[in-house]
Design a protein around this motif. Sequence first.
Motif, PDB file in Angstrom:
ATOM      1  N   THR A 132     -25.838 -11.644   7.987  1.00 25.95           N
ATOM      2  CA  THR A 132     -26.771 -10.112   8.377  1.00 25.95           C
ATOM      3  C   THR A 132     -26.550  -9.346   8.732  1.00 25.95           C
ATOM      4  O   THR A 132     -26.110  -8.232   9.444  1.00 25.95           O
ATOM      5  CB  THR A 132     -27.530 -11.276   9.174  1.00 25.95           C
ATOM      6  OG1 THR A 132     -28.407 -12.219   8.851  1.00 25.95           O
ATOM      7  CG2 THR A 132     -28.845  -9.704   9.659  1.00 25.95           C
ATOM      8  N   VAL A 158     -26.031 -13.426  14.700  1.00 25.98           N
ATOM      9  CA  VAL A 158     -25.644 -12.349  14.659  1.00 25.98           C
ATOM     10  C   VAL A 158     -25.047 -11.744  14.703  1.00 25.98           C
ATOM     11  O   VAL A 158     -24.005 -10.833  14.803  1.00 25.98           O
ATOM     12  CB  VAL A 158     -27.283 -11.602  13.890  1.00 25.98           C
ATOM     13  CG1 VAL A 158     -27.368 -10.506  13.440  1.00 25.98           C
ATOM     14  CG2 VAL A 158     -27.459 -12.800  12.775  1.00 25.98           C
ATOM     15  N   ASN A 221     -31.368  -7.132  18.045  1.00 21.92           N
ATOM     16  CA  ASN A 221     -31.591  -8.089  17.092  1.00 21.92           C
ATOM     17  C   ASN A 221     -32.884  -9.139  18.184  1.00 21.92           C
ATOM     18  O   ASN A 221     -33.481  -9.879  18.583  1.00 21.92           O
ATOM     19  CB  ASN A 221     -30.529  -9.464  18.013  1.00 21.92           C
ATOM     20  CG  ASN A 221     -29.400  -8.775  16.810  1.00 21.92           C
ATOM     21  OD1 ASN A 221     -29.495  -8.995  15.449  1.00 21.92           O
ATOM     22  ND2 ASN A 221     -28.464  -9.012  17.353  1.00 21.92           N
ATOM     23  N   CYS A 243     -33.181  -5.983  13.403  1.00 28.05           N
ATOM     24  CA  CYS A 243     -32.507  -7.397  12.598  1.00 28.05           C
ATOM     25  C   CYS A 243     -33.898  -8.579  13.017  1.00 28.05           C
ATOM     26  O   CYS A 243     -34.021  -9.071  12.229  1.00 28.05           O
ATOM     27  CB  CYS A 243     -30.905  -7.370  13.142  1.00 28.05           C
ATOM     28  SG  CYS A 243     -30.442  -9.074  12.571  1.00 28.05           S
ATOM     29  N   TYR A 275     -34.491  -7.169   5.409  1.00 30.68           N
ATOM     30  CA  TYR A 275     -33.896  -8.798   5.509  1.00 30.68           C
ATOM     31  C   TYR A 275     -32.763  -9.149   4.654  1.00 30.68           C
ATOM     32  O   TYR A 275     -32.587  -8.454   3.475  1.00 30.68           O
ATOM     33  CB  TYR A 275     -35.120  -9.558   4.831  1.00 30.68           C
ATOM     34  CG  TYR A 275     -35.102 -10.485   4.194  1.00 30.68           C
ATOM     35  CD1 TYR A 275     -35.375 -11.707   5.233  1.00 30.68           C
ATOM     36  CD2 TYR A 275     -35.074 -11.001   2.514  1.00 30.68           C
ATOM     37  CE1 TYR A 275     -35.044 -13.111   4.939  1.00 30.68           C
ATOM     38  CE2 TYR A 275     -34.917 -12.890   2.609  1.00 30.68           C
ATOM     39  CZ  TYR A 275     -34.901 -13.643   3.068  1.00 30.68           C
ATOM     40  OH  TYR A 275     -35.100 -14.546   3.274  1.00 30.68           O
ATOM     41  N   VAL A 276     -32.300 -10.259   5.501  1.00 29.20           N
ATOM     42  CA  VAL A 276     -30.154 -10.729   4.381  1.00 29.20           C
ATOM     43  C   VAL A 276     -30.723 -10.876   3.590  1.00 29.20           C
ATOM     44  O   VAL A 276     -29.899 -11.259   2.427  1.00 29.20           O
ATOM     45  CB  VAL A 276     -30.064 -11.192   5.300  1.00 29.20           C
ATOM     46  CG1 VAL A 276     -30.496 -12.714   5.561  1.00 29.20           C
ATOM     47  CG2 VAL A 276     -27.992 -11.280   5.074  1.00 29.20           C
TER      48      VAL A 276
END
Length: 338
Positions: A132, A158, A221, A243, A275-276
């Motif tokens: 991510t 992350v 985040n 994120c 989105y990862v």
Amino acid sequence: VAGLNRRWTVVSHPVGMPAPSNFSFDAMPIPKLGRDEVLLKLLYISIDPGQRVYISELVGPDAIGAPVKAWAVGRVVESSSPRFAVGSYARDNLGEAGVQEYSVIGAKDLVPVDPDPSLTAHLGLLGMPGLTAYFGMIDIAGVAPGETVVVSGASGAVGSIAGQIARIKGCRAVGITRGPEKARYLVDELGFDDAIDLLECGLAAGLAEKCPEGVDVYFDNVAGPMLDDMLGHMKRGGRIAFCGAVSQYNDNAPPPGITNYFQILMRELRWQGFYVGSHAGQFAAAVDQMREWVAAGRLVQREEVTVGIERFPQTLLDVFNDRLRGKMILQVSPGEVR
Ligand SMILES: NC(=O)c1ccc[n+]([C@@H]2O[C@H](COP(=O)([O-])OP(=O)(O)OC[C@H]3O[C@@H](n4cnc5c(N)ncnc54)[C@H](OP(=O)(O)O)[C@@H]3O)[C@@H](O)[C@H]2O)c1
């Protein structure tokens, strides 16, 4: 393989903070294998704030009655795929493993992993949080050498990697965190250039002091009201990689709006969510690169491992306390580990 599979399922959507009563611990027969599938005995389960989102009303009724969504590393105990030999280790790519002892997963959604540097690293540095950070920083934010990059939730799984990748890419990395111990962790252990301790000075004052020329990239985040201060401090043409919104996950009320959005126009900013999982096709190449950085000591991360699948609800709650934890991991049982 015959026997029972102990698992945590979702009974109800939490209202506010999750409570043990939102989950049920049951035992079902170990699932059977289909074509091109692998039965994993899970060894380590990743505990992430995103799990709170996956059990929320937002996601809908599908979560109810199913094992709690989770990424995990396990040992192959049965396989109908030539890519995965019994006894080898694998990690799932999309969080399908679940909070349980055994999981059947399609071979296409698994990657082989090895105990180098450790099995747990494949849930943090070399796993979903690391990926991510990698795609958010490189593909979404498109960081360039010399830029000033600010990361919120910087001591988390992350954020800690996002800042280190910014440094590797030649940027100046500044982490937003809460408390002096975490500020020291960012600078002394992870190599961030500087830290803004929200508890010490607040965000606006911290940005004015630590990033006087403005910010090129904000890796967010946390979300919430902090974005208003950030928007007023971005450089022209700045990018915001959106994120996550960890400050909002346990709130019942809808998230507050931003008021300073006119700055997006004035400063010609780009605010992009990602989105990862959408980058899964490029995971292998990214992990190869990150492995080199880990081997060279350029990427590091603390881990906190809790032992015993019975302890899942409390471990998920721990993700939302303010301690310095690094990556949170649940070791399924005290036995068999590498
Ligand atoms: N887009 C994607 O594909 C994707 C994938 C994985 C994760 N995520 C998201 O990325 C974010 C970080 O995940 P993670 O795995 O790093 O989680 P984590 O390890 O729990 O770290 C989150 C950090 O955010 C900060 N934080 C937590 N609650 C906060 C609050 N109420 N207000 C302000 N700061 C708070 C804390 O850092 P400090 O104490 O240092 O402030 C905490 O360490 C989450 O929002 C997660 O949902 C997104």
